[in-house]
Design a protein around this motif. Structure first.
Motif, PDB file in Angstrom:
ATOM      1  N   ASP A   1     -37.338 -21.143  36.327  1.00 31.25           N
ATOM      2  CA  ASP A   1     -38.413 -21.955  36.383  1.00 31.25           C
ATOM      3  C   ASP A   1     -39.682 -21.005  36.001  1.00 31.25           C
ATOM      4  O   ASP A   1     -40.543 -21.665  35.545  1.00 31.25           O
ATOM      5  CB  ASP A   1     -38.391 -22.511  37.848  1.00 31.25           C
ATOM      6  CG  ASP A   1     -37.793 -23.537  38.126  1.00 31.25           C
ATOM      7  OD1 ASP A   1     -36.969 -24.189  37.117  1.00 31.25           O
ATOM      8  OD2 ASP A   1     -37.679 -24.097  39.339  1.00 31.25           O
ATOM      9  N   ASN A   2     -39.635 -19.868  36.376  1.00 31.25           N
ATOM     10  CA  ASN A   2     -40.893 -18.987  35.952  1.00 31.25           C
ATOM     11  C   ASN A   2     -40.835 -18.695  34.293  1.00 31.25           C
ATOM     12  O   ASN A   2     -41.962 -18.911  33.583  1.00 31.25           O
ATOM     13  CB  ASN A   2     -40.429 -17.677  36.487  1.00 31.25           C
ATOM     14  CG  ASN A   2     -40.930 -17.478  38.025  1.00 31.25           C
ATOM     15  OD1 ASN A   2     -41.273 -18.723  38.467  1.00 31.25           O
ATOM     16  ND2 ASN A   2     -40.611 -16.523  38.589  1.00 31.25           N
ATOM     17  N   PHE A   3     -39.504 -18.791  33.665  1.00 30.64           N
ATOM     18  CA  PHE A   3     -39.457 -18.836  32.475  1.00 30.64           C
ATOM     19  C   PHE A   3     -39.800 -19.939  31.809  1.00 30.64           C
ATOM     20  O   PHE A   3     -40.688 -20.039  30.719  1.00 30.64           O
ATOM     21  CB  PHE A   3     -38.027 -18.062  31.764  1.00 30.64           C
ATOM     22  CG  PHE A   3     -37.981 -18.178  30.278  1.00 30.64           C
ATOM     23  CD1 PHE A   3     -38.411 -17.377  29.642  1.00 30.64           C
ATOM     24  CD2 PHE A   3     -36.900 -19.126  29.717  1.00 30.64           C
ATOM     25  CE1 PHE A   3     -38.369 -17.445  28.161  1.00 30.64           C
ATOM     26  CE2 PHE A   3     -36.815 -19.053  28.383  1.00 30.64           C
ATOM     27  CZ  PHE A   3     -37.455 -18.353  27.581  1.00 30.64           C
ATOM     28  N   TYR A   4     -39.307 -21.046  32.200  1.00 31.43           N
ATOM     29  CA  TYR A   4     -39.821 -22.281  31.616  1.00 31.43           C
ATOM     30  C   TYR A   4     -41.082 -22.632  31.572  1.00 31.43           C
ATOM     31  O   TYR A   4     -41.785 -23.205  30.684  1.00 31.43           O
ATOM     32  CB  TYR A   4     -39.046 -23.467  32.252  1.00 31.43           C
ATOM     33  CG  TYR A   4     -37.414 -23.546  32.266  1.00 31.43           C
ATOM     34  CD1 TYR A   4     -36.837 -22.803  31.338  1.00 31.43           C
ATOM     35  CD2 TYR A   4     -36.851 -23.993  33.448  1.00 31.43           C
ATOM     36  CE1 TYR A   4     -35.352 -22.460  31.651  1.00 31.43           C
ATOM     37  CE2 TYR A   4     -35.721 -23.846  33.652  1.00 31.43           C
ATOM     38  CZ  TYR A   4     -34.553 -23.391  32.349  1.00 31.43           C
ATOM     39  OH  TYR A   4     -33.326 -23.329  32.433  1.00 31.43           O
ATOM     40  N   THR A   5     -42.030 -22.141  32.913  1.00 31.52           N
ATOM     41  CA  THR A   5     -43.325 -22.356  32.776  1.00 31.52           C
ATOM     42  C   THR A   5     -43.909 -21.601  31.751  1.00 31.52           C
ATOM     43  O   THR A   5     -44.792 -21.902  31.170  1.00 31.52           O
ATOM     44  CB  THR A   5     -43.918 -21.960  34.220  1.00 31.52           C
ATOM     45  OG1 THR A   5     -43.424 -22.867  35.379  1.00 31.52           O
ATOM     46  CG2 THR A   5     -45.257 -22.003  34.518  1.00 31.52           C
ATOM     47  N   TRP A   6     -43.514 -20.152  31.604  1.00 34.09           N
ATOM     48  CA  TRP A   6     -44.197 -19.355  30.549  1.00 34.09           C
ATOM     49  C   TRP A   6     -43.774 -20.071  29.137  1.00 34.09           C
ATOM     50  O   TRP A   6     -44.799 -19.867  28.341  1.00 34.09           O
ATOM     51  CB  TRP A   6     -43.444 -18.171  30.465  1.00 34.09           C
ATOM     52  CG  TRP A   6     -43.892 -17.228  29.659  1.00 34.09           C
ATOM     53  CD1 TRP A   6     -45.004 -16.359  29.722  1.00 34.09           C
ATOM     54  CD2 TRP A   6     -43.307 -16.631  28.239  1.00 34.09           C
ATOM     55  NE1 TRP A   6     -45.161 -15.444  28.329  1.00 34.09           N
ATOM     56  CE2 TRP A   6     -43.985 -15.944  27.551  1.00 34.09           C
ATOM     57  CE3 TRP A   6     -41.963 -16.995  27.726  1.00 34.09           C
ATOM     58  CZ2 TRP A   6     -43.857 -15.229  26.328  1.00 34.09           C
ATOM     59  CZ3 TRP A   6     -41.694 -16.560  26.599  1.00 34.09           C
ATOM     60  CH2 TRP A   6     -42.628 -15.545  25.711  1.00 34.09           C
ATOM     61  N   MET A   7     -42.923 -20.541  28.808  1.00 36.08           N
ATOM     62  CA  MET A   7     -42.643 -21.319  27.702  1.00 36.08           C
ATOM     63  C   MET A   7     -43.565 -22.435  27.194  1.00 36.08           C
ATOM     64  O   MET A   7     -43.678 -22.611  26.263  1.00 36.08           O
ATOM     65  CB  MET A   7     -41.018 -21.579  27.486  1.00 36.08           C
ATOM     66  CG  MET A   7     -39.960 -20.461  27.327  1.00 36.08           C
ATOM     67  SD  MET A   7     -40.093 -19.934  25.863  1.00 36.08           S
ATOM     68  CE  MET A   7     -39.604 -20.883  24.699  1.00 36.08           C
ATOM     69  N   ASP A   8     -43.942 -22.880  28.376  1.00 31.86           N
ATOM     70  CA  ASP A   8     -44.867 -24.054  27.937  1.00 31.86           C
ATOM     71  C   ASP A   8     -46.244 -23.872  28.489  1.00 31.86           C
ATOM     72  O   ASP A   8     -47.424 -24.705  28.491  1.00 31.86           O
ATOM     73  CB  ASP A   8     -44.481 -25.251  29.313  1.00 31.86           C
ATOM     74  CG  ASP A   8     -43.433 -26.158  28.837  1.00 31.86           C
ATOM     75  OD1 ASP A   8     -43.328 -26.409  27.743  1.00 31.86           O
ATOM     76  OD2 ASP A   8     -42.615 -26.543  29.838  1.00 31.86           O
ATOM     77  N   THR A   9     -46.669 -22.428  28.555  1.00 33.14           N
ATOM     78  CA  THR A   9     -48.139 -22.049  28.619  1.00 33.14           C
ATOM     79  C   THR A   9     -48.463 -21.294  27.428  1.00 33.14           C
ATOM     80  O   THR A   9     -47.795 -20.646  26.787  1.00 33.14           O
ATOM     81  CB  THR A   9     -47.953 -21.024  29.719  1.00 33.14           C
ATOM     82  OG1 THR A   9     -47.596 -21.636  30.835  1.00 33.14           O
ATOM     83  CG2 THR A   9     -49.366 -20.569  30.195  1.00 33.14           C
ATOM     84  N   ILE A  10     -49.830 -21.810  26.996  1.00 34.22           N
ATOM     85  CA  ILE A  10     -50.417 -21.052  25.691  1.00 34.22           C
ATOM     86  C   ILE A  10     -50.486 -19.549  25.976  1.00 34.22           C
ATOM     87  O   ILE A  10     -50.811 -18.906  26.816  1.00 34.22           O
ATOM     88  CB  ILE A  10     -51.738 -21.635  25.625  1.00 34.22           C
ATOM     89  CG1 ILE A  10     -51.628 -23.395  25.050  1.00 34.22           C
ATOM     90  CG2 ILE A  10     -52.531 -20.900  24.345  1.00 34.22           C
ATOM     91  CD1 ILE A  10     -52.933 -23.541  24.991  1.00 34.22           C
ATOM     92  N   SER A  11     -49.876 -18.783  24.778  1.00 33.50           N
ATOM     93  CA  SER A  11     -49.676 -17.374  24.738  1.00 33.50           C
ATOM     94  C   SER A  11     -50.729 -16.770  23.921  1.00 33.50           C
ATOM     95  O   SER A  11     -50.544 -17.159  22.629  1.00 33.50           O
ATOM     96  CB  SER A  11     -48.230 -17.017  24.574  1.00 33.50           C
ATOM     97  OG  SER A  11     -48.102 -15.586  24.169  1.00 33.50           O
TER      98      SER A  11
END
Length: 135
Positions: A91-101
């Motif tokens: 879930d932490n990775f999925y959230t990162w993938m959906d967060t502007i970087s």
């Protein structure tokens, strides 16, 4: 009633991956992966550069994806495997993938999955995160 087995990501063995690409990723494998990493047909259509209707046809005919599509599917699977390992929790990775970087050009990492260069950029960023190098 049988319990479903937990999803197991593909191994990083180059020869097995090469053979899997050549034989084509079977639709049931693709479907299990999609469910595991929470990507829908619309997402895959964008990443594979094929229509949703074509993906539905693979499903209806229960056929394997062409090698070109199979390679991208496996690249994305390996990326998710790496990302989950780096972040510790899916879930932490999925959230990162959906967060502007910011380091990835002020876009969501997920938006880079449509090219090999984009996937490589995400891998590189995961390597920096893994080693505590933040830009």
């Amino acid at each position: 009633m049988s319990k479903s087995k937990p999803y197991k990501f593909v191994d990083d063995d180059t020869f097995d991956l090469t053979n899997m690409v050549r034989e084509g990723v079977p639709y049931p494998y693709f479907n299990n992966l999609s469910n595991q990493i929470h990507l829908g047909v619309e997402d895959w259509s964008s990443y594979l550069h094929i229509s949703e209707r074509t993906i539905q046809r693979y499903k209806k005919e229960n056929k394997s994806f062409d090698p070109l599509y199979s390679e991208r599917i496996l690249q994305i699977e390996l990326l998710y495997k790496k990302g989950i390992a780096v972040f510790g929790l899916a879930d932490n990775f999925y959230t990162w993938m959906d967060t502007i970087s910011l380091p990835l050009g002020n876009i969501k990492p997920k938006e880079l999955l449509d090219t090999a260069f984009g996937i490589t950029a995400i891998y590189d960023e995961l390597g920096r995160i893994e080693h505590g190098i933040f830009a």
